[in-house]
Motif scaffolding. Structure first.
Motif, PDB file in Angstrom:
ATOM      1  N   ARG A  44      42.023  85.914  36.440  1.00  0.00           N
ATOM      2  CA  ARG A  44      43.120  86.307  35.569  1.00  0.00           C
ATOM      3  C   ARG A  44      43.179  85.383  34.368  1.00  0.00           C
ATOM      4  O   ARG A  44      43.285  84.165  34.521  1.00  0.00           O
ATOM      5  N   GLN A  52      44.277  90.844  34.363  1.00  0.00           N
ATOM      6  CA  GLN A  52      43.771  90.640  35.706  1.00  0.00           C
ATOM      7  C   GLN A  52      42.448  91.380  35.844  1.00  0.00           C
ATOM      8  O   GLN A  52      42.403  92.597  35.678  1.00  0.00           O
ATOM      9  N   TYR A  93      48.862  89.110  30.208  1.00  0.00           N
ATOM     10  CA  TYR A  93      47.842  88.789  31.190  1.00  0.00           C
ATOM     11  C   TYR A  93      46.759  89.859  31.239  1.00  0.00           C
ATOM     12  O   TYR A  93      46.986  91.021  30.901  1.00  0.00           O
ATOM     13  N   SER A 117      45.205  84.459  30.715  1.00  0.00           N
ATOM     14  CA  SER A 117      46.554  84.532  30.174  1.00  0.00           C
ATOM     15  C   SER A 117      46.551  84.260  28.683  1.00  0.00           C
ATOM     16  O   SER A 117      45.642  83.611  28.161  1.00  0.00           O
TER      17      SER A 117
END
Length: 123
Positions: free
Chosen positions: A19, A82, A80, A21
């Motif tokens: 992930r 993912q 984000y 950010s």
């Protein structure tokens, strides 16, 4: 006016997850549509995913659809990405971008860009 800083990149094996950010400065984050792009060495920067200002609408490149999920937390000024079921062809520098207008897949509509974070997927 808007500063974007990506983080969370790294080295992962094929089939793994990661992930990344993007933290944004300022108090107007909730009014910006956001996008993720990526660029491999010697290649063009390509669209990955985008999300509307409210988070209600999203869109993905066909190459990542079903594997990647974009989301945002306006209270934290953060977006984000993912990534799951990663493939070697996902290896690239991943860039976060902000649009003052609408979400979308073209680079020209994004006014602000982060510095990028490296994602490397080994086979």
């Amino acid at each position: 006016q808007v500063q974007l800083v990506e983080s969370g990149g790294g080295l992962v094996q094929a089939g793994g997850s990661l992930r990344v950010s993007c933290a944004a400065s300022g108090r107007a984050f909730s009014r910006y549509a956001m996008g993720w792009f990526r660029q491999a060495p010697g290649k063009e920067r390509e669209f990955v995913a985008t999300i509307s200002w409210s988070g209600a609408s999203t869109s993905y490149a066909n190459s990542v659809k079903g594997r990647f999920t974009i989301s945002r937390d306006n209270a934290k000024n953060t977006v984000y990405l993912q990534m799951t079921s990663l493939k070697p062809e996902d290896t690239a520098v991943y860039y976060c971008a902000a649009s003052e207008t609408t979400y979308g897949m073209t680079r020209a509509q994004y006014k602000y860009w982060g510095q990028g974070t490296q994602v490397t997927v080994s086979s």
